[in-house]
Design an enzyme around this catalytic site. Structure first.
Site, PDB file in Angstrom:
ATOM      1  N   ASN A  85      78.900  67.907   1.228  1.00 60.71           N
ATOM      2  CA  ASN A  85      78.425  69.047   2.015  1.00 60.71           C
ATOM      3  C   ASN A  85      78.745  70.312   1.211  1.00 60.71           C
ATOM      4  OD1 ASN A  85      77.859  71.035   3.845  1.00 60.71           O
ATOM      5  ND2 ASN A  85      79.421  70.429   5.341  1.00 60.71           N
ATOM      6  N   GLU A 108      81.866  74.044  11.844  1.00 61.94           N
ATOM      7  CA  GLU A 108      81.548  75.441  11.519  1.00 61.94           C
ATOM      8  C   GLU A 108      80.351  75.917  12.349  1.00 61.94           C
ATOM      9  OE1 GLU A 108      81.481  74.691   7.314  1.00 61.94           O
ATOM     10  OE2 GLU A 108      83.658  74.430   7.398  1.00 61.94           O
ATOM     11  N   GLU A 158      86.016  65.010  11.591  1.00 60.15           N
ATOM     12  CA  GLU A 158      86.491  66.148  10.809  1.00 60.15           C
ATOM     13  C   GLU A 158      87.455  66.993  11.648  1.00 60.15           C
ATOM     14  OE1 GLU A 158      83.449  66.858   7.387  1.00 60.15           O
ATOM     15  OE2 GLU A 158      83.239  68.365   8.935  1.00 60.15           O
ATOM     16  N   LYS A 200      77.924  73.200   1.798  1.00 59.61           N
ATOM     17  CA  LYS A 200      78.031  74.386   2.674  1.00 59.61           C
ATOM     18  C   LYS A 200      77.226  75.539   2.070  1.00 59.61           C
ATOM     19  CE  LYS A 200      82.304  72.605   4.559  1.00 59.61           C
ATOM     20  NZ  LYS A 200      83.613  72.835   5.139  1.00 59.61           N
ATOM     21  N   SER A 229      89.024  67.915   3.916  1.00 52.10           N
ATOM     22  CA  SER A 229      89.674  68.085   2.620  1.00 52.10           C
ATOM     23  C   SER A 229      90.063  66.774   1.951  1.00 52.10           C
ATOM     24  CB  SER A 229      90.862  69.017   2.749  1.00 52.10           C
ATOM     25  OG  SER A 229      90.385  70.340   2.733  1.00 52.10           O
ATOM     26  N   GLY A 279      89.044  72.543   4.762  1.00 54.42           N
ATOM     27  CA  GLY A 279      89.292  73.658   3.850  1.00 54.42           C
ATOM     28  C   GLY A 279      90.764  74.029   3.779  1.00 54.42           C
ATOM     29  N   HIS A 326      78.485  70.066  12.994  1.00 52.05           N
ATOM     30  CA  HIS A 326      79.624  70.426  12.142  1.00 52.05           C
ATOM     31  C   HIS A 326      80.465  71.474  12.856  1.00 52.05           C
ATOM     32  CE1 HIS A 326      82.053  71.827   8.809  1.00 52.05           C
ATOM     33  NE2 HIS A 326      81.739  70.699   8.192  1.00 52.05           N
TER      34      HIS A 326
END
Ligand code: 13P
Length: 269
Positions: free
Chosen positions: A13, A101, A171, A15, A218, A177, A99
């Site tokens: 991904n 985010e 996730e 991003k 991560s 991150g 996701h």
């Protein structure tokens, strides 16, 4: 049947990263570094503007193209949005939905995510549905309730015939991150087991046995083998470490090693 029966799926991904030149260099580096005989599924999800470019570079390779999002309509007055028809036209086979985010930064609701899931499947895209709890939710022992709810609502009214075209990515938001705060392999395995049990309650044991659940949060070369060798961890959804061909290839190498171990120990069928 063993618990590691599914082949590993490794998804990049990217991003909102890369430029035209960087996207081409990264895709080329991965294509060149990947041994064609390895039995691990590889999917690259670049930003929308580079899908065509990366799709062209992946042509005639074993690597599939995926998108990071889509809007649940085929066309219409939806300024700034991208439809599944467009993604299919560009050669995408997959789309990442739900996701964290998009849930937390862009404010997407469970209902909207479910609309997207159903629309993507109907249009012909396979779905990678992301679920995961925040740190507060984990600390207040809400992990199970949260991921159960996200799974349930994300897959509401999905037909049984479409289940094989869905994978789930666990996730944990607190690990994304976050170089200092990865989930331990055991935490990942526990959450995956929880998700598979819940999936079996909703859709039956056989569908749950076939479900691919990737871990995302991560995954880096140093811990890839430890996470990917956990029972029920069928792959990884990788952000930061997918932006360097060398790191991504190293994670793919770990996945191949884990797959071989499963195969040789007879838990692959
Ligand atoms: P990182 O690998 O950068 O933590 O991102 C994980 C993720 O969100 C993948 O979708």
């Amino acid at each position: 049947m063993g618990t590691n029966v599914r082949r590993k799926t490794i998804v990049a991904n990217w991003k909102m990263h890369t430029s035209t030149a960087e996207a081409a260099q990264l895709a080329n580096g991965i294509v060149k570094g990947l041994s064609p005989e390895e039995r691990v599924s590889v999917i690259l999800c670049p930003p929308f503007p580079y899908l065509a470019l990366v799709g062209e570079l992946l042509r005639n390779t074993q690597i599939q193209l995926g998108a990071q999002n889509m809007y649940p309509a085929n066309d219409g007055a939806f300024t700034g949005e991208v439809s599944p028809t467009m993604l299919l036209d560009l050669g995408c086979k997959y789309v990442i939905l739900g996701h964290s985010e998009r849930r937390h930064v862009l404010g997407e609701s469970d209902e909207f995510i479910n609309n997207k899931v159903r629309f993507a499947l109907a249009a012909g895209l396979d779905v990678i549905l992301c679920v995961g709890e925040t740190l507060d939710q984990r600390n207040s022992k809400q992990t199970e309730v949260v991921i159960d709810h996200q799974l349930n609502s994300g897959l509401a009214n999905v037909a049984e015939a479409e289940l094989l075209r869905i994978s789930v990515a666990y996730e944990p938001v607190w690990a994304i991150g976050n170089a200092e705060h990865h989930a331990t392999p055991q935490q990942a395995a526990e959450a995956h087991a929880m998700l598979r049990t819940r999936f079996a309650q909703i859709f039956g044991k056989s569908a749950a046995g076939a479900l691919t659940i990737q871990y995302g949060g991560s995954v880096v070369p140093a811990d890839a083998a430890a996470v990917l060798s956990q029972p029920g961890v069928d792959g990884a959804l990788i952000g930061g470490a997918s932006l360097k061909a060398e790191d991504f290839l190293s994670i793919l190498g770990a996945a191949v090693g884990c797959f071989r171990n499963d195969f040789e120990s007879g838990s692959y069928s």
